[in-house]
Motif scaffolding. Sequence first.
Motif, PDB file in Angstrom:
ATOM      1  N   ILE A   1       0.629  -1.281  -0.055  1.00 17.66           N
ATOM      2  CA  ILE A   1      -0.123   0.012  -0.088  1.00 17.66           C
ATOM      3  C   ILE A   1       0.797   1.362   0.135  1.00 17.66           C
ATOM      4  CG2 ILE A   1      -1.653   1.476   1.436  1.00 17.66           C
ATOM      5  CD1 ILE A   1      -2.851  -1.426   2.181  1.00 17.66           C
ATOM      6  N   THR A   2       1.989   1.159   0.771  1.00 16.37           N
ATOM      7  CA  THR A   2       2.751   2.434   0.858  1.00 16.37           C
ATOM      8  C   THR A   2       3.330   2.524  -0.654  1.00 16.37           C
ATOM      9  OG1 THR A   2       3.116   2.124   3.278  1.00 16.37           O
ATOM     10  CG2 THR A   2       4.853   3.477   1.978  1.00 16.37           C
TER      11      THR A   2
ATOM     12  N   LEU B   1      -3.444   4.254   7.107  1.00 21.37           N
ATOM     13  CA  LEU B   1      -3.018   3.398   6.182  1.00 21.37           C
ATOM     14  C   LEU B   1      -4.226   2.519   5.276  1.00 21.37           C
ATOM     15  CD1 LEU B   1      -0.383   2.104   4.765  1.00 21.37           C
ATOM     16  CD2 LEU B   1      -0.780   0.235   6.497  1.00 21.37           C
ATOM     17  N   ILE B   2      -5.249   2.347   6.029  1.00 22.14           N
ATOM     18  CA  ILE B   2      -6.484   1.505   5.304  1.00 22.14           C
ATOM     19  C   ILE B   2      -7.733   2.389   5.667  1.00 22.14           C
ATOM     20  CG2 ILE B   2      -7.917  -0.648   5.738  1.00 22.14           C
ATOM     21  CD1 ILE B   2      -5.297  -1.863   7.124  1.00 22.14           C
ATOM     22  N   GLU B   3      -8.312   2.517   4.605  1.00 19.70           N
ATOM     23  CA  GLU B   3      -9.535   2.985   4.654  1.00 19.70           C
ATOM     24  C   GLU B   3     -10.632   2.264   5.326  1.00 19.70           C
ATOM     25  OE1 GLU B   3     -10.262   5.856   2.987  1.00 19.70           O
ATOM     26  OE2 GLU B   3      -8.727   6.290   1.944  1.00 19.70           O
ATOM     27  N   GLY B   4     -11.065   3.095   6.287  1.00 16.72           N
ATOM     28  CA  GLY B   4     -12.083   2.660   7.486  1.00 16.72           C
ATOM     29  C   GLY B   4     -13.373   2.385   6.797  1.00 16.72           C
ATOM     30  N   SER B   5     -13.828   2.977   5.685  1.00 14.45           N
ATOM     31  CA  SER B   5     -15.053   2.897   5.174  1.00 14.45           C
ATOM     32  C   SER B   5     -15.213   1.344   4.525  1.00 14.45           C
ATOM     33  CB  SER B   5     -15.271   3.954   3.946  1.00 14.45           C
ATOM     34  OG  SER B   5     -14.432   3.818   3.165  1.00 14.45           O
ATOM     35  N   LEU B   6     -13.933   0.711   4.205  1.00 13.87           N
ATOM     36  CA  LEU B   6     -14.222  -0.647   3.716  1.00 13.87           C
ATOM     37  C   LEU B   6     -14.730  -1.638   4.587  1.00 13.87           C
ATOM     38  CD1 LEU B   6     -10.473  -0.767   1.863  1.00 13.87           C
ATOM     39  CD2 LEU B   6     -12.677  -0.605   0.766  1.00 13.87           C
ATOM     40  N   PHE B   7     -14.588  -1.375   5.705  1.00 15.53           N
ATOM     41  CA  PHE B   7     -15.078  -2.318   6.597  1.00 15.53           C
ATOM     42  C   PHE B   7     -16.481  -2.083   7.421  1.00 15.53           C
ATOM     43  CE2 PHE B   7     -10.496  -2.285   7.086  1.00 15.53           C
ATOM     44  CZ  PHE B   7     -10.213  -3.597   6.777  1.00 15.53           C
TER      45      PHE B   7
ATOM     46  N   THR C   1     -11.631   1.522  -4.454  1.00 13.25           N
ATOM     47  CA  THR C   1     -11.045   0.360  -5.374  1.00 13.25           C
ATOM     48  C   THR C   1      -9.502   0.563  -5.208  1.00 13.25           C
ATOM     49  OG1 THR C   1     -12.817   0.668  -6.940  1.00 13.25           O
ATOM     50  CG2 THR C   1     -10.903  -0.583  -7.525  1.00 13.25           C
ATOM     51  N   GLY C   2      -8.969   1.412  -5.174  1.00  9.64           N
ATOM     52  CA  GLY C   2      -7.435   1.306  -5.125  1.00  9.64           C
ATOM     53  C   GLY C   2      -6.721   0.858  -3.951  1.00  9.64           C
TER      54      GLY C   2
ATOM     55  N   LEU D   1      -6.300  -5.995  -0.188  1.00 13.70           N
ATOM     56  CA  LEU D   1      -6.558  -7.611  -0.773  1.00 13.70           C
ATOM     57  C   LEU D   1      -5.294  -8.197  -1.073  1.00 13.70           C
ATOM     58  CD1 LEU D   1      -9.024  -9.243  -0.709  1.00 13.70           C
ATOM     59  CD2 LEU D   1      -9.274  -8.814  -3.050  1.00 13.70           C
ATOM     60  N   ASN D   2      -4.329  -7.573  -1.927  1.00 14.66           N
ATOM     61  CA  ASN D   2      -3.024  -8.177  -2.351  1.00 14.66           C
ATOM     62  C   ASN D   2      -2.056  -8.515  -1.370  1.00 14.66           C
ATOM     63  OD1 ASN D   2      -3.027  -8.842  -5.424  1.00 14.66           O
ATOM     64  ND2 ASN D   2      -4.328  -6.885  -5.337  1.00 14.66           N
ATOM     65  N   ALA D   3      -2.120  -7.038  -0.453  1.00 19.70           N
ATOM     66  CA  ALA D   3      -1.252  -7.248   0.783  1.00 19.70           C
ATOM     67  C   ALA D   3      -1.793  -8.596   1.684  1.00 19.70           C
ATOM     68  CB  ALA D   3      -1.541  -6.155   1.642  1.00 19.70           C
ATOM     69  N   VAL D   4      -3.001  -8.546   1.863  1.00 18.39           N
ATOM     70  CA  VAL D   4      -3.521  -9.776   2.712  1.00 18.39           C
ATOM     71  C   VAL D   4      -3.058 -10.982   2.304  1.00 18.39           C
ATOM     72  CG1 VAL D   4      -5.608 -10.877   3.953  1.00 18.39           C
ATOM     73  CG2 VAL D   4      -5.070  -8.474   4.012  1.00 18.39           C
TER      74      VAL D   4
END
Length: 471
Positions: free
Chosen positions: A62-63, A248-254, A385-386, A392-395
Motif C-alpha cells: 500500500i505504501t 494506511l487502510i480506508e476505514g469505510s471498507l469495513f 477501489t485502489g 486485498l493483495n497485501a493480505v
Amino acid sequence: MHRHRWRWAALATLLTAEAMNLLDATIVQVAAPVIHADLGGPAADIQWYAAAYTLPFAMLLITGGRLGDIVGRRRVFRIGVTGFVLASVACALAGSAGTMIAARAVQGCAAALVIPQTFGLIKSMFTGPETARALGTIGPVMGLSAVCGPALGGILTHADLFGSSWRAVFLVNVPLGVAVLLAAPLLAEDRSPDRPRLALVGTALAAVGTGLVVYPLIAPGRHWTVLAVGVATLALFGLHQRRAAHPLIEGSLFGNRGFPAALVCSALFFAAMNGLMLVVVVHLQLGLGADVLTAGLTMLPWSGGMAVASWVAGAHLVPRYGARVMHAGLATMLTGVLGAVAVYATAGGYPWPLLGALAVCGTGLGLFTVPFFTTALHRVRPHETGSAAGLLNAVQQLGGTLGTALLGSVFLGTFAATGSATGAAGRAFWVGGGLLVATGVAVRVMTSGPRGVSPKDARQPAAAGHNSRGG
C-alpha cells in the motif's frame, strides 16, 4: 500506428516486471532446500527464504502504491526494478543464510515498489476498450509464470550452469530486469492529482506486529512472549488506524461485512496454497532425497491443473454460475488435499499417485481464484477501489507468509520428532485441509446476506485485482 505499438511495448515492459515477481517467488521455493544444503543453518531457514520476501512485500504494497501517486509511478517503478535487480545479485552472491535472508527482504521491499504501479500506468496509457484489453493480459501472464516457475527452478538448479547451482535462479532476474529498465522510458509518467499522505507510523506498526507474529511460527522453540508482543502491536495498529488523520487502510471498507470476510478468506486460502506447495517440495528433497529437478517437475500437475481450470472458469463457468464457482473450487481443492493425505498414508518410495492429487488441487485453485477477486471487490465503491485492491493483495501475500510458516513448521517439527517425512507431510496436509474448511466459512459470509455478493454480481468484471501469485 507508431503510438499504438509504443503503448503495447510499454505494456510488455510492465508485464515482464510482474512476471519477474511471481517467477522469483516460485523458483526460489523449489530451490530452497538446495540453498539450505549449501549455506547451512537450521532447517527453519528454508521457510525464511520465502517469508523474508513475502512479508515486507505484503507490508509495503500500500505504501508503494502511495509513493507512486505522490512522486510519479514511472519513477517509483524504475527505482523498484533497480533495487530488485541489485538484491537478486546479492542473493546470488550470498555466502551465508543470514545474508541470503537479508537480501531476500530487500527484494521484497523492491517488489512492493514495482507491483502497485502496474494498474495506474496501464490506465494512464490506454483509454476506452483498450484499457480492458490491456488489463486482461495480466491474468494469462501471471498464470504462465505460475506454471513455469516450479519447473524452471528445478531445471536451472539441476543444470548447474557454469557451476552456479541454485544461484542461477536469482541471476535469471538480471537480464529480465535490465531489459525492463532499458524499456522503461516507453512508460508515460503518471501521478495522482490528489496526492495521498504516507502513513509511516501505521506501516511501521503493521510491519513490526506481523513480523513478531510470524517469527514464533518459524523459529524453533516456544516464543510466546514474542507472539504476545506481536498481537499487542497489531492491536495498537488497529487503534492507531481508527484515530489517524491519514490512515494506511480506508476505514469505510469495513462498513460492508463482505469485504472483511474477503480479507479473511484471502489470508486462509493463500496460507493453505503456499504452505502446501512448500511441504511437497521439502518432503521430496529433505525426506525422500529426491533432486531439485524431480521436485520441480512434481509440481507440474498442480500448475497445469491451475492453468486449465483458470481458463475454463474465466471463459465458461464464472459468466454462467458467478460466485458459486468459488465453492466448487474449494471443494475440488479439498478433495485433492484429502487424496494427498491418503497417498502419504500408504506411500513408501516416490509417491506417484500424488501427481493426480496435486492436479486436483491445482484445478481447485484455478476455479477459486478467478471469481474470488471479482467477488471481493464488486461492492467496493469507486473511490475505494485502489485501497481495497492494495489491501486485498497485501493480505494475500501475508496469508502466504503465514502458511509457509505454519505448515512448514508442522512438517519440520513432526519430521524431527518422528523421523517419518511421509507422516509429517500427511499431518501438514491435514492442517492445510482445515484451513480450506475455514476458508469455506469465510466465503459463505462474504457471499451471503443482504450486504453480501450474489452469484450474479460475481459475473461482472472487477475494477482491479491480481490473479494469484505464489509467495
